[in-house]
Design an enzyme around this catalytic site. Structure first.
Site, PDB file in Angstrom:
ATOM      1  N   SER A 127      36.261 -53.051  45.868  1.00  0.00           N
ATOM      2  CA  SER A 127      36.721 -53.026  44.484  1.00  0.00           C
ATOM      3  C   SER A 127      36.069 -51.884  43.707  1.00  0.00           C
ATOM      4  CB  SER A 127      36.472 -54.388  43.828  1.00  0.00           C
ATOM      5  OG  SER A 127      37.101 -54.473  42.577  1.00  0.00           O
ATOM      6  N   ASP A 281      40.684 -49.262  38.772  1.00  0.00           N
ATOM      7  CA  ASP A 281      39.568 -49.173  39.716  1.00  0.00           C
ATOM      8  C   ASP A 281      40.099 -48.872  41.120  1.00  0.00           C
ATOM      9  OD1 ASP A 281      40.618 -51.646  40.443  1.00  0.00           O
ATOM     10  OD2 ASP A 281      38.676 -52.615  40.623  1.00  0.00           O
ATOM     11  N   ASP A 283      40.675 -50.324  43.953  1.00  0.00           N
ATOM     12  CA  ASP A 283      41.693 -51.140  44.632  1.00  0.00           C
ATOM     13  C   ASP A 283      42.780 -51.620  43.670  1.00  0.00           C
ATOM     14  OD1 ASP A 283      39.948 -53.014  43.395  1.00  0.00           O
ATOM     15  OD2 ASP A 283      40.550 -54.572  44.815  1.00  0.00           O
ATOM     16  N   ASP A 285      42.978 -53.539  40.952  1.00  0.00           N
ATOM     17  CA  ASP A 285      43.147 -54.873  40.388  1.00  0.00           C
ATOM     18  C   ASP A 285      42.574 -54.971  38.977  1.00  0.00           C
ATOM     19  OD1 ASP A 285      40.468 -54.847  41.105  1.00  0.00           O
ATOM     20  OD2 ASP A 285      40.525 -56.738  42.210  1.00  0.00           O
TER      21      ASP A 285
END
Length: 554
Positions: A127, A281, A283, A285
């Site tokens: 993440s 960010d 990834d 999400d």
């Protein structure tokens, strides 16, 4: 030339690094695995990834007749090798997998699990953590991150496995030849984009100017397609951060909550003068934003964006004739208290879950099981995660980027920027100031020291924080009733969680909990005042006490 004392320091540092890498096994939780990349059982490497996948394979075969898994990865170092290792171990256990051919967002994985009818999903990502980290997120058949019960069962399956001799695997090429690894069809990503666009409010965004940065992550493809789909005519991308680079060279901490991560994007804003800066960010999400106000670009917090979206979507639903008493929004116990006031004013139900978007995703599933899937309005958490629509069951920066653009376009037509729109909410519902504090507890003694801090806080609960009396204390370690505004359904109970909440005489509140993904303890501080000056003064006093509690000095 290195002198003797410097040798001693270097040797000590090396010993600490080695001890940290080998003193324990990397723990498997509801977020899967997360840790620094390197050798040792407390690191992300081919052996720990293989062992975890073997345990997950055993769990899946025990619970499903013919399990299948969707695999995804981000741009981090090792992600490509790790996702191939996962596919190899699944294949070695006779489990078929679908692999995204390109790097794609976490919410696309959540969508694909449901779209392809799979029993699980795995995303190799850490993440928003710094470059040294990688991770292994696991999703259930419902598209949510796995439950506490599933995580415990998977950990129990992992524990007895020898990472050298106990892992079954076949070569990646061999798995492809046998059909045990297939590529995710392009139609799946197309359907994800289509479903995202169906959540659009229809707000005209043709006059909006955007600067967008994916922070060296995976967001460019999907976010660009969605912004084009809603008619945003001018999107300037931060080209240096559109490059997939696991070193994150322009933002060492690629977290859109942090101003430093947005530095390059803000420099673009100074030149381009957009209505909005969007930053997702690695990834994709989470999404952070900055908006122009009084000659500078101001960052809004995750709570503020969540509140603005809640009010905006509730207004849109009401305007379209929805029965507001049936509309359900979700947030968490550590997110903005003002959400309760907006829910009361708008006449909708608001449910507060434990920290972690999987719990919000589970509430979508609850509504679905009752035939009320269409009643889900939106969900948000303070850590820059948002969701609307029901095709994805995790926070989704793609749909959030779309809705934030529509939110900005709405207020622009009324002559206000989003900072001014937020001021309106404060003037209506009261001024809140908030802070998120963190105290690191690293190394072999870190976990026990953090547990001792939480235990001490339970045994010697403060009678006041920041000079204001504590009037209510909730210990979630034994479970607790779910806090709900305007309930329309039978009461629910929250699972057990290591969280302590203190509510104060003036309405302020402070919550403490260990982080689920990092070796640190967190405090969430909310201060309420009649105006900004009073709320900020109260916040300063609460923060000072909360920092002492986190550090074990009070």
């Amino acid at each position: 030339m290195v002198n003797e004392s410097e040798h001693e320091i270097i040797d000590s540092m090396n010993c600490n690094v080695v001890e940290d890498a080998f003193y324990r096994n990397l723990a498997f939780g509801t977020g899967g695995l997360r840790g620094k990349v390197g050798m040792g059982p407390n690191r992300m490497n081919a052996y720990t990834v293989g062992k975890a996948t073997q345990g997950l394979s055993d769990y899946l075969k025990d619970h499903f007749a013919k399990p299948t898994v969707v695999l995804c990865r981000d741009t981090r170092h090792g992600s490509g090798d790790f996702v191939r290792r996962v596919a190899e171990v699944l294949a070695g256990n006779g489990i078929s997998s679908y692999l995204f051919e390109r790097v794609e967002p976490t919410p696309a994985l959540s969508f694909a699990v449901r779209e392809l009818g799979c029993t699980a999903g795995i995303n190799i990502t850490a993440s928003h953590n710094p470059a040294a980290y990688n991770g292994y997120k696991v999703y259930g058949a419902d598209g949510c991150q796995i439950t506490v019960e599933a995580a415990e069962a998977i950990q129990a399956a992992i524990d007895p496995i020898d990472c050298f001799d106990g892992v079954k695997a076949m070569t990646f090429d061999g798995a492809l030849e046998k059909g045990l690894v297939q590529w995710v069809p392009e139609r799946v990503l197309d359907r994800y984009i289509e479903d995202t666009l169906e959540v659009s409010t229809g707000e005209d965004c043709s006059a909006l100017r955007i600067v967008y940065t994916p922070l060296h992550g995976v967001g460019l493809e999907c976010v660009s397609r969605v912004l084009e789909g809603i008619g945003v005519a001018e999107v300037a991308t931060v080209d240096e951060q559109c490059v997939h680079d696991g070193d994150f060279p322009t933002c060492p901490y690629p977290n859109p909550e942090v101003r430093e991560a947005l530095k390059l994007g803000l420099e673009y804003c100074d030149r381009v003068k957009p209505d909005l800066l969007l930053a997702t960010d690695p990834d994709t999400d989470r999404v952070g934003i900055a908006v122009p106000h009084a000659g500078e670009y101001k960052l809004l917090t995750g709570n503020e964006v969540g509140l603005l979206l809640l009010d905006f979507l509730a207004s849109k639903a009401s305007g379209s004739g929805a029965d507001m008493s049936r509309e359900v929004a979700c947030t968490t116990i550590v997110s903005a208290p003002m959400a309760d006031d907006i829910a009361r004013a708008r006449g909708l139900e608001l449910r507060r879950t434990l920290t972690g978007f999987k719990f919000i995703g589970e509430q979508v599933g609850v509504l679905e099981s009752e035939g009320r899937e269409g009643d889900f309005l939106m969900g948000f958490e303070e850590s820059y995660g948002y969701l609307a629509g029901t095709s994805v069951r995790d926070k989704d920066a793609v749909v959030a980027s779309m809705l934030i653009c529509e939110l900005a376009a709405h207020w622009k037509k009324l002559g206000l920027d989003l900072y001014e729109a937020m001021e309106r909410l404060y003037e209506t519902y009261g001024f809140w100031s908030s802070a998120l504090l963190g105290q690191a507890y690293e190394g072999p003694e870190g976990a026990s020291d953090m547990a001792a801090m939480m235990s001490g806080l339970r045994e010697h609960a403060p009678e006041n924080i920041g000079g204001t009396a504590v009037t209510q204390r909730t210990d979630y370690s034994q479970g607790a009733p779910m806090p709900v505004v305007n309930p329309t359904d039978k009461p629910q109970r929250l699972p057990e969680a290591d969280v302590l909440e203190f509510r104060l005489m003036d309405g302020s509140r402070v919550l403490f909990r260990p982080s689920g993904t990092e070796p640190k303890a967190k405090a969430y501080v909310f201060a309420k005042g009649v105006d900004r000056a009073e709320s900020e003064a109260k916040l300063a006093a609460l923060v000072a006490d909360a920092e002492s509690i986190l550090g074990g000095t009070r």
